[in-house]
Scaffold this motif. Structure first.
Motif, PDB file in Angstrom:
ATOM      1  N   LEU A 111      25.728   8.805  41.743  1.00  0.00           N
ATOM      2  CA  LEU A 111      26.648   9.344  40.586  1.00  0.00           C
ATOM      3  C   LEU A 111      25.973   9.859  39.371  1.00  0.00           C
ATOM      4  CD1 LEU A 111      29.749   7.063  41.018  1.00  0.00           C
ATOM      5  CD2 LEU A 111      28.830   8.717  42.514  1.00  0.00           C
ATOM      6  N   SER A 112      25.857  11.183  39.245  1.00  0.00           N
ATOM      7  CA  SER A 112      25.415  11.781  37.974  1.00  0.00           C
ATOM      8  C   SER A 112      26.572  12.339  37.308  1.00  0.00           C
ATOM      9  CB  SER A 112      24.364  13.193  38.292  1.00  0.00           C
ATOM     10  OG  SER A 112      23.725  13.515  37.054  1.00  0.00           O
ATOM     11  N   SER A 113      26.492  13.258  36.365  1.00  0.00           N
ATOM     12  CA  SER A 113      27.452  13.359  35.456  1.00  0.00           C
ATOM     13  C   SER A 113      27.674  15.228  34.926  1.00  0.00           C
ATOM     14  CB  SER A 113      27.343  12.630  34.137  1.00  0.00           C
ATOM     15  OG  SER A 113      28.292  12.906  32.939  1.00  0.00           O
ATOM     16  N   ASN A 114      28.984  15.402  34.578  1.00  0.00           N
ATOM     17  CA  ASN A 114      28.951  16.675  33.756  1.00  0.00           C
ATOM     18  C   ASN A 114      28.438  16.371  32.326  1.00  0.00           C
ATOM     19  OD1 ASN A 114      30.926  15.100  32.479  1.00  0.00           O
ATOM     20  ND2 ASN A 114      32.752  16.581  33.039  1.00  0.00           N
ATOM     21  N   CYS A 115      28.065  15.383  32.087  1.00  0.00           N
ATOM     22  CA  CYS A 115      27.482  15.334  30.566  1.00  0.00           C
ATOM     23  C   CYS A 115      26.123  16.078  30.623  1.00  0.00           C
ATOM     24  CB  CYS A 115      27.439  13.880  30.276  1.00  0.00           C
ATOM     25  SG  CYS A 115      29.012  13.112  29.862  1.00  0.00           S
ATOM     26  N   LEU A 116      25.744  16.478  31.749  1.00  0.00           N
ATOM     27  CA  LEU A 116      24.455  17.182  31.908  1.00  0.00           C
ATOM     28  C   LEU A 116      24.564  18.659  31.066  1.00  0.00           C
ATOM     29  CD1 LEU A 116      23.416  16.928  35.434  1.00  0.00           C
ATOM     30  CD2 LEU A 116      22.914  15.466  33.723  1.00  0.00           C
ATOM     31  N   TRP A 117      25.762  18.869  30.546  1.00  0.00           N
ATOM     32  CA  TRP A 117      26.132  20.202  29.724  1.00  0.00           C
ATOM     33  C   TRP A 117      27.066  19.722  28.851  1.00  0.00           C
ATOM     34  CZ3 TRP A 117      26.231  20.082  34.915  1.00  0.00           C
ATOM     35  CH2 TRP A 117      25.290  20.996  35.657  1.00  0.00           C
ATOM     36  N   ALA A 118      27.148  20.475  27.618  1.00  0.00           N
ATOM     37  CA  ALA A 118      27.951  20.432  26.490  1.00  0.00           C
ATOM     38  C   ALA A 118      28.450  21.838  25.903  1.00  0.00           C
ATOM     39  CB  ALA A 118      27.479  19.277  25.482  1.00  0.00           C
ATOM     40  N   GLU A 127      25.845  24.600  40.902  1.00  0.00           N
ATOM     41  CA  GLU A 127      24.778  23.682  40.994  1.00  0.00           C
ATOM     42  C   GLU A 127      23.717  24.313  40.559  1.00  0.00           C
ATOM     43  OE1 GLU A 127      27.922  22.327  43.751  1.00  0.00           O
ATOM     44  OE2 GLU A 127      27.080  23.951  43.332  1.00  0.00           O
ATOM     45  N   GLU A 128      23.594  25.651  40.474  1.00  0.00           N
ATOM     46  CA  GLU A 128      22.218  26.403  39.977  1.00  0.00           C
ATOM     47  C   GLU A 128      22.123  26.571  38.510  1.00  0.00           C
ATOM     48  OE1 GLU A 128      24.504  27.455  42.676  1.00  0.00           O
ATOM     49  OE2 GLU A 128      22.858  26.550  43.705  1.00  0.00           O
ATOM     50  N   ASP A 129      23.198  26.059  37.812  1.00  0.00           N
ATOM     51  CA  ASP A 129      23.105  26.257  36.372  1.00  0.00           C
ATOM     52  C   ASP A 129      22.215  25.047  35.900  1.00  0.00           C
ATOM     53  OD1 ASP A 129      24.803  28.412  35.539  1.00  0.00           O
ATOM     54  OD2 ASP A 129      26.459  27.204  36.185  1.00  0.00           O
ATOM     55  N   THR A 130      21.342  25.625  34.825  1.00  0.00           N
ATOM     56  CA  THR A 130      20.380  24.620  34.222  1.00  0.00           C
ATOM     57  C   THR A 130      20.906  23.681  33.354  1.00  0.00           C
ATOM     58  OG1 THR A 130      18.613  26.103  34.516  1.00  0.00           O
ATOM     59  CG2 THR A 130      18.313  24.581  33.248  1.00  0.00           C
ATOM     60  N   ILE A 220      22.546  18.165  46.029  1.00  0.00           N
ATOM     61  CA  ILE A 220      23.138  18.049  44.688  1.00  0.00           C
ATOM     62  C   ILE A 220      24.651  18.848  44.940  1.00  0.00           C
ATOM     63  CG2 ILE A 220      23.133  18.504  42.212  1.00  0.00           C
ATOM     64  CD1 ILE A 220      20.382  18.479  42.446  1.00  0.00           C
ATOM     65  N   PHE A 221      25.726  18.142  44.807  1.00  0.00           N
ATOM     66  CA  PHE A 221      27.020  18.593  44.699  1.00  0.00           C
ATOM     67  C   PHE A 221      27.846  18.487  43.393  1.00  0.00           C
ATOM     68  CE2 PHE A 221      26.225  17.241  49.089  1.00  0.00           C
ATOM     69  CZ  PHE A 221      26.221  18.464  49.897  1.00  0.00           C
ATOM     70  N   ASN A 222      28.448  19.467  43.042  1.00  0.00           N
ATOM     71  CA  ASN A 222      29.385  19.350  41.917  1.00  0.00           C
ATOM     72  C   ASN A 222      30.681  18.674  42.553  1.00  0.00           C
ATOM     73  OD1 ASN A 222      27.536  20.554  40.088  1.00  0.00           O
ATOM     74  ND2 ASN A 222      28.687  22.557  40.303  1.00  0.00           N
ATOM     75  N   ILE A 223      31.525  18.022  41.730  1.00  0.00           N
ATOM     76  CA  ILE A 223      32.514  17.522  42.509  1.00  0.00           C
ATOM     77  C   ILE A 223      33.861  17.315  41.295  1.00  0.00           C
ATOM     78  CG2 ILE A 223      32.214  14.973  42.047  1.00  0.00           C
ATOM     79  CD1 ILE A 223      33.510  14.451  44.988  1.00  0.00           C
ATOM     80  N   GLY A 224      35.085  17.655  41.895  1.00  0.00           N
ATOM     81  CA  GLY A 224      36.314  17.751  40.836  1.00  0.00           C
ATOM     82  C   GLY A 224      37.483  18.041  41.278  1.00  0.00           C
ATOM     83  N   SER A 225      38.388  17.995  40.690  1.00  0.00           N
ATOM     84  CA  SER A 225      39.883  18.402  40.905  1.00  0.00           C
ATOM     85  C   SER A 225      39.941  19.917  41.030  1.00  0.00           C
ATOM     86  CB  SER A 225      40.711  17.994  40.075  1.00  0.00           C
ATOM     87  OG  SER A 225      40.489  18.338  38.603  1.00  0.00           O
ATOM     88  N   GLU A 284      34.669  23.214  33.800  1.00  0.00           N
ATOM     89  CA  GLU A 284      35.131  22.946  35.063  1.00  0.00           C
ATOM     90  C   GLU A 284      34.023  23.390  36.106  1.00  0.00           C
ATOM     91  OE1 GLU A 284      38.753  24.721  38.361  1.00  0.00           O
ATOM     92  OE2 GLU A 284      38.764  25.221  36.029  1.00  0.00           O
ATOM     93  N   PHE A 285      33.928  22.639  37.250  1.00  0.00           N
ATOM     94  CA  PHE A 285      32.809  22.751  38.176  1.00  0.00           C
ATOM     95  C   PHE A 285      33.358  23.456  39.345  1.00  0.00           C
ATOM     96  CE2 PHE A 285      30.527  18.292  37.342  1.00  0.00           C
ATOM     97  CZ  PHE A 285      29.349  18.934  36.732  1.00  0.00           C
ATOM     98  N   ASP A 286      32.377  24.465  39.707  1.00  0.00           N
ATOM     99  CA  ASP A 286      32.812  25.038  41.101  1.00  0.00           C
ATOM    100  C   ASP A 286      32.369  24.075  42.045  1.00  0.00           C
ATOM    101  OD1 ASP A 286      32.452  26.675  43.463  1.00  0.00           O
ATOM    102  OD2 ASP A 286      31.385  28.374  42.543  1.00  0.00           O
ATOM    103  N   ILE A 287      33.513  23.861  43.090  1.00  0.00           N
ATOM    104  CA  ILE A 287      33.270  22.938  44.213  1.00  0.00           C
ATOM    105  C   ILE A 287      33.118  23.600  45.491  1.00  0.00           C
ATOM    106  CG2 ILE A 287      34.259  21.102  42.707  1.00  0.00           C
ATOM    107  CD1 ILE A 287      36.926  21.282  44.178  1.00  0.00           C
ATOM    108  N   SER A 288      32.794  24.732  45.404  1.00  0.00           N
ATOM    109  CA  SER A 288      32.973  25.458  46.825  1.00  0.00           C
ATOM    110  C   SER A 288      31.800  24.903  47.600  1.00  0.00           C
ATOM    111  CB  SER A 288      32.851  26.956  46.467  1.00  0.00           C
ATOM    112  OG  SER A 288      31.531  27.378  45.813  1.00  0.00           O
ATOM    113  N   LYS A 289      30.883  24.453  47.212  1.00  0.00           N
ATOM    114  CA  LYS A 289      29.522  24.024  48.043  1.00  0.00           C
ATOM    115  C   LYS A 289      29.668  22.601  48.541  1.00  0.00           C
ATOM    116  CE  LYS A 289      24.690  22.660  47.513  1.00  0.00           C
ATOM    117  NZ  LYS A 289      23.555  22.472  46.554  1.00  0.00           N
TER     118      LYS A 289
END
Length: 345
Positions: A111-118, A127-130, A220-225, A284-289
């Motif tokens: 479990l990683s986090s969206n805190c990888l960005w601010a 997932e390709e965003d640095t 690696i997957f983004n996940i969210g509502s 917001e994450f893109d969750i298509s992947k």
């Protein structure tokens, strides 16, 4: 999946995942710094530190794990000792990775986090965003990803980048919001509160974890509502359903962010760099992947999961306020200077 290790198994999400796996008849070993009060014939609960290599070596030696669910993490607002946070999140992950390789574990789910960005991308983050974390928790999660990616040719390694996980029992910083609503006070948004911020329902994340346990490659997957509404809309929904006299009110954006930065610098607020950078922004994450690769989809909206979590707080507030020696997400965060804002509300 017959025998699994859950790090952080006494925590908020780790506990929910553990129970879901036990309900499926899976042998579970849980390790956590806090005591695990759960009891089940298929559960072995260890109170221990994943940084302790002797402890971890014994776990892997005595159990033939098919899957490791690495949920353990120390949060920035929960501790003052930043070295403790870093070593727990990074060195602990190194131990998990090293022993999983040594014992030929088939799958690791991290479990990683969206805190990888601010920052506000003004579009869904892919997932390709640095990654570009701004505080120690996000940096430790990114380092954990890098450690596990080194295993990805030998172990099926799935990394979930998660926004805030919501369900009954989720407290931490959210408890501040819930207390304001419960007492019928003004619920403050920064600016107009029109910014949108994605959550993830814990049960949906559990579903993804179970699917990842049999995923036969690394990813690696983004996940969210989905259908993410603004903070103002979400708070209005929860307030209306709660039936309290709370109401949404706005704070000036520039002044609020300056005040949050100053309060954090003076060690007077639990809200750190990630919070004051993102409190008035969209994320917001893109969750298509993940929908495509894991055949997964979210089942609950932000507003419904937040109300569910608030209702748990309302129904159990006295017991919650008496809790000691539990994980950060299972107890109320200390308000600090935010209590002054409460008195003015």
């Amino acid at each position: 999946m017959k025998n699994v290790l859950i790090t952080g198994g006494a925590g908020f999400f780790g506990g929910l995942l553990k129970q879901a796996l036990l309900d499926k008849g899976i042998q579970c070993v849980s390790i956590d710094l806090e005591k695990d009060n759960a009891s089940h014939e298929n559960l072995t609960a260890i109170q221990g530190d994943i940084r302790n290599m002797d402890t971890m070596r014994d776990l892997f030696k005595n159990h033939n794990f098919d899957v490791v669910f690495h949920c353990a993490a120390i949060l920035a607002h929960a501790v003052k000792d930043k070295n403790f946070l870093w070593t727990s999140n990074v060195d602990g992950t190194k131990n998990v990775a090293e022993l999983a390789l040594e014992h030929k574990v088939k799958n690791i789910v991290f479990l990683s986090s969206n805190c990888l960005w601010a920052q506000n991308f003004h579009r869904p983050v892919t997932e390709e965003d640095t990654p570009a974390p701004v505080e120690i928790y996000g940096k430790s999660k990114l380092e954990g990803e890098k450690i596990l990616e080194q295993c990805s040719n030998s172990i099926n390694t799935v990394i979930f980048r998660c926004p805030t996980i919501i369900d009954c029992g989720r407290l931490g910083l959210l408890s501040i919001l819930f207390e304001f609503i419960d007492e019928g006070r003004k619920v403050w948004v920064v600016g107009g509160g029109e910014n949108c911020y994605q959550f993830i329902y814990a049960q949906d994340l559990i579903d993804a974890c179970i699917k990842a346990a049999s995923y036969e490659k690394s990813n690696i997957f983004n996940i969210g509502s989905e259908n993410v509404k603004s903070f103002r809309e979400v708070y209005d929904y929860v307030i209306h359903k709660s039936g309290t006299k709370a109401r949404v009110a706005s704070l000036p954006k520039k002044l609020s962010i300056f005040g949050m930065k100053l309060a954090y610098a003076l060690n007077m607020s639990p809200l750190g760099p990630y919070q004051y950078k993102m409190i008035a922004e969209d994320f917001e994450f893109d969750i298509s992947k993940i929908k495509r690769e894991l055949n997964w989809a979210p089942t609950m909206t932000n507003e419904d999961m937040l109300y569910k979590s608030y209702k748990y707080y309302h129904d159990n507030r006295a017991e919650i306020n008496s809790r000691k020696d539990v994980s950060a997400h299972k107890q109320s965060a200390k308000m600090g200077i935010i209590r002054l804002l409460k008195w003015l509300s």
